[in-house]
Scaffold this active site. Structure first.
Site, short mmCIF file in Angstrom:
data_model
loop_
_atom_site.label_atom_id
_atom_site.label_comp_id
_atom_site.label_asym_id
_atom_site.label_seq_id
_atom_site.Cartn_x
_atom_site.Cartn_y
_atom_site.Cartn_z
CG ASP A 181 -1.75 7.59 0.57
OD1 ASP A 181 -0.98 8.53 0.48
OD2 ASP A 181 -2.61 7.31 -0.29
CG ASP A 239 -1.67 1.22 1.44
OD1 ASP A 239 -2.33 1.65 0.47
OD2 ASP A 239 -1.63 1.80 2.55
C1 BG6 Z 1 -5.72 5.92 0.30
C2 BG6 Z 1 -5.74 6.72 1.57
O1 BG6 Z 1 -4.43 5.45 0.06
O2 BG6 Z 1 -6.12 6.73 -0.81
C3 BG6 Z 1 -7.14 7.32 1.76
O3 BG6 Z 1 -5.44 5.89 2.67
C4 BG6 Z 1 -7.51 8.15 0.54
O4 BG6 Z 1 -7.16 8.11 2.93
C5 BG6 Z 1 -7.42 7.28 -0.72
O5 BG6 Z 1 -8.84 8.66 0.67
C6 BG6 Z 1 -7.75 8.04 -1.99
O6 BG6 Z 1 -6.75 9.00 -2.21
P1 BG6 Z 1 -6.78 10.09 -3.36
O7 BG6 Z 1 -5.34 10.57 -3.42
O8 BG6 Z 1 -7.19 9.40 -4.64
O9 BG6 Z 1 -7.75 11.14 -2.96
MG MG Z 2 -2.73 3.10 3.60
#
Ligand code: BG6
Ligand code: MG
Length: 215
Positions: free
Chosen positions: A11, A9
């Site tokens: 984030d 993963d």
């Molecule tokens: C995930 C995060 O990796 O990505 C979430 O943990 C986030 O918090 C999701 O909402 C979507 O991210 P993005 O960058 O497409 O808005």
């Molecule tokens: Mg994550």
């Protein structure tokens, strides 16, 4: 036989973006008069942008049209992308670079499996793109975690079967997605106490390569 690839993963596992997500949602919610807290932010780990907005709006008397929700999600993303400009390799989480280097030296495949549509930009900012043989992200999937789609896509891009892969996740939804995909699951950070995971650690410094790759 040991695992042939690790699907990370992004984030909360590779890079610390929690605070930027929090600040962007907070700004939006303040503008809209919607309650938001760090506790709500914690529930958004691994959840797609639009599903996150649904979770935030839940219980609100005010009803937003689909168009209004699109605008809110787009505005939050503008704030988030502005904050992502600040991202540097210093935001790479502890143990990540050493683990990626060891996996590369051993010839083990590495991929990203992330719900984020900002994945390509984040990888560019932190300069780790070269370590990954495949990237599956929010731009390429229809169903977000806990659905296994993003991890199955990563395995397909690696040319491997699900049981040959291990996933590293910081979100409960991500661990569920990995298990639903039929993959081994390693949990770090907020997911470290999640019972379903096969391996656990506070961060990647606590997860050894042998432990990660063994069947
Ligand atoms: C995930 C995060 O990796 O990505 C979430 O943990 C986030 O918090 C999701 O909402 C979507 O991210 P993005 O960058 O497409 O808005
Ligand atoms: Mg994550």
């Amino acid at each position: 036989m040991s695992k042939k690839a690790v699907i990370f993963d992004l984030d909360g596992v590779i890079v610390s973006t929690d605070e930027y997500h929090y600040r962007a949602w907070k700004q939006l919610c303040e503008e809209e008069g919607i309650p938001f807290s760090r506790e709500i932010n914690e529930r958004l780990r691994g959840v797609s942008r639009m599903e996150s907005l649904d979770l935030i709006l839940k219980g609100e008397a005010q009803v937003y049209s689909p168009e209004a929700k699109e605008e809110l999600a787009a505005r939050k993303n503008r704030y988030y992308v502005q904050l992502l400009q600040l991202l540097t390799p210093a935001d790479i989480l502890p143990g990540v670079t050493a683990l990626l280097q060891e996996l590369k030296d051993r010839g083990v495949g590495c991929a990203i499996g992330s719900s984020s549509k900002n994945t390509p930009f984040i990888l560019e900012k932190i300069g780790l793109g070269g370590f990954f043989d495949a990237v599956a992200d929010g731009n390429q999937i229809r169903r977000s975690k806990p659905d296994p789609e993003v991890f199955l896509l990563a395995a397909e891009k690696l040319g491997l079967r699900a049981e040959q892969c291990v996933v590293v996740e910081d979100a409960e939804a991500g661990i569920e997605a990995a298990l639903a995909a039929g993959m081994k699951a390693a949990a770090v950070s907020a997911a470290a106490h999640y019972p379903g995971a096969h391996v656990r650690g506070a961060d990647l410094r606590e997860i050894g390569v042998g432990q990660l790759l063994q069947d």
